[in-house]
Write a protein that holds these residues in place. Sequence first.
Motif, short mmCIF file in Angstrom:
data_model
loop_
_atom_site.label_atom_id
_atom_site.label_comp_id
_atom_site.label_asym_id
_atom_site.label_seq_id
_atom_site.Cartn_x
_atom_site.Cartn_y
_atom_site.Cartn_z
N ARG A 10 41.57 46.21 28.53
CA ARG A 10 40.30 46.63 27.93
C ARG A 10 39.21 45.60 28.15
N LEU A 11 39.54 44.34 28.03
CA LEU A 11 38.55 43.29 28.27
C LEU A 11 38.17 43.23 29.75
N THR A 12 39.15 43.44 30.63
CA THR A 12 38.86 43.46 32.06
C THR A 12 37.92 44.62 32.40
N GLU A 13 38.16 45.77 31.79
CA GLU A 13 37.28 46.93 32.01
C GLU A 13 35.85 46.63 31.58
N ILE A 16 34.28 44.53 34.32
CA ILE A 16 33.93 45.34 35.48
C ILE A 16 32.68 46.18 35.21
N ALA A 17 32.54 46.65 33.97
CA ALA A 17 31.38 47.46 33.60
C ALA A 17 30.12 46.63 33.38
N GLY A 18 30.24 45.30 33.44
CA GLY A 18 29.07 44.44 33.26
C GLY A 18 28.66 44.25 31.82
N GLU A 19 29.58 44.52 30.89
CA GLU A 19 29.24 44.40 29.46
C GLU A 19 29.38 42.98 28.94
N LEU A 20 30.08 42.12 29.70
CA LEU A 20 30.25 40.72 29.31
C LEU A 20 29.64 39.86 30.40
N ARG A 21 28.74 38.96 30.01
CA ARG A 21 27.98 38.17 30.97
C ARG A 21 28.64 36.83 31.27
N PRO A 22 28.44 36.30 32.45
CA PRO A 22 28.98 34.98 32.78
C PRO A 22 28.49 33.92 31.80
N GLY A 23 29.40 33.11 31.30
CA GLY A 23 29.04 32.05 30.37
C GLY A 23 28.96 32.46 28.92
N ALA A 24 29.05 33.78 28.64
CA ALA A 24 28.96 34.23 27.25
C ALA A 24 30.18 33.77 26.46
N TRP A 117 20.12 49.70 37.83
CA TRP A 117 20.86 48.90 38.79
C TRP A 117 22.20 48.41 38.26
N LEU A 118 22.30 48.29 36.93
CA LEU A 118 23.62 47.98 36.37
C LEU A 118 24.55 49.16 36.61
N GLY A 119 24.02 50.37 36.44
CA GLY A 119 24.79 51.58 36.71
C GLY A 119 25.17 51.70 38.18
N VAL A 120 24.27 51.30 39.07
CA VAL A 120 24.58 51.30 40.50
C VAL A 120 25.75 50.36 40.77
N THR A 143 45.94 44.40 40.55
CA THR A 143 45.48 43.13 41.12
C THR A 143 44.02 43.23 41.55
N PHE A 144 43.66 44.34 42.16
CA PHE A 144 42.29 44.50 42.65
C PHE A 144 41.31 44.64 41.50
N GLY A 145 41.77 45.18 40.37
CA GLY A 145 40.90 45.26 39.20
C GLY A 145 40.42 43.88 38.77
N ASN A 146 41.29 42.90 38.88
CA ASN A 146 40.92 41.53 38.55
C ASN A 146 39.87 41.01 39.53
N VAL A 147 40.04 41.32 40.81
CA VAL A 147 39.07 40.90 41.82
C VAL A 147 37.70 41.53 41.55
N LEU A 148 37.69 42.81 41.19
CA LEU A 148 36.42 43.48 40.89
C LEU A 148 35.74 42.87 39.67
N ALA A 149 36.52 42.47 38.67
CA ALA A 149 35.94 41.85 37.49
C ALA A 149 35.27 40.53 37.86
N GLU A 150 35.93 39.72 38.70
CA GLU A 150 35.33 38.47 39.15
C GLU A 150 34.08 38.74 39.98
N LEU A 151 34.11 39.77 40.80
CA LEU A 151 32.96 40.12 41.62
C LEU A 151 31.78 40.51 40.76
N ARG A 152 32.03 41.29 39.73
CA ARG A 152 30.94 41.70 38.83
C ARG A 152 30.29 40.47 38.19
N LEU A 153 31.10 39.50 37.79
CA LEU A 153 30.56 38.28 37.20
C LEU A 153 29.70 37.52 38.20
N ALA A 154 30.12 37.52 39.46
CA ALA A 154 29.33 36.85 40.50
C ALA A 154 27.98 37.55 40.66
#
Length: 212
Positions: A10-13, A16-24, A117-120, A143-154
């Motif tokens: 749930r936290l990973t999702e 990925i959805a951009g609901e948690l920001r880097p550094g928060a 653009w967040l939706g995009v 495994t790829f879900g984790n990669v996508l979550a890191e990508l979203r943070l980037a």
Amino acid sequence: MKHESSLVNRLTERLIAGELRPGARLSEAALAQEFDVSRNTLREAFRVLGEQGLVEHIPHRGVSVASPRTADVVDIYRVRRTVECTVLAQAPRGHPNAAQMLRAIEEGRAAAEAGDWLGVGTANMAFHNGVVALSDSARLMRTFGNVLAELRLAFLKVELLDFLHAPFVERNGEVYEAYVEESPAAAAALLGTYLGDSERQVLGAYARAGED
């Protein structure tokens, strides 16, 4: 263990959805109450997310959402090329999971027209998740879900979502069309070029922002 795994998912999702920001900073009390779990369960979930590179444990300050560095971006794209291009090149024609790719393309176009653009970005994540879904591998998807979550943070770290996502709204469609109308190999070749361009764009944004 089941509760911990569900909480990690749930936290990973959310990432990925951009609901948690880097550094928060992540509040144990607030999240334990929100998800109706014990603090021990939450701490174990944080431990797993930490091992996945999605959160950081800072002494005397608690747990914060990870903030990917330049080296992380390079590694993320290395993994993406290996996984996505390999899966797409080996995918059978007419795989039913390709419908996920098409749906994500349509959602991305609609979000771009609305200036969301967040939706995009969310639709873009769904498109690439659809590519990996062609593998029929639940383990690879996790495994790829984790990669996508890191990508979203980037992506969120540089906060230039229109700059990062606008060029790829239609390129997702081009990859899909190549898969459907030409061959999986042709689509994989297009995707390889696409990912190289995307990586350079993100790294350029990092450099302009003065990120290491």
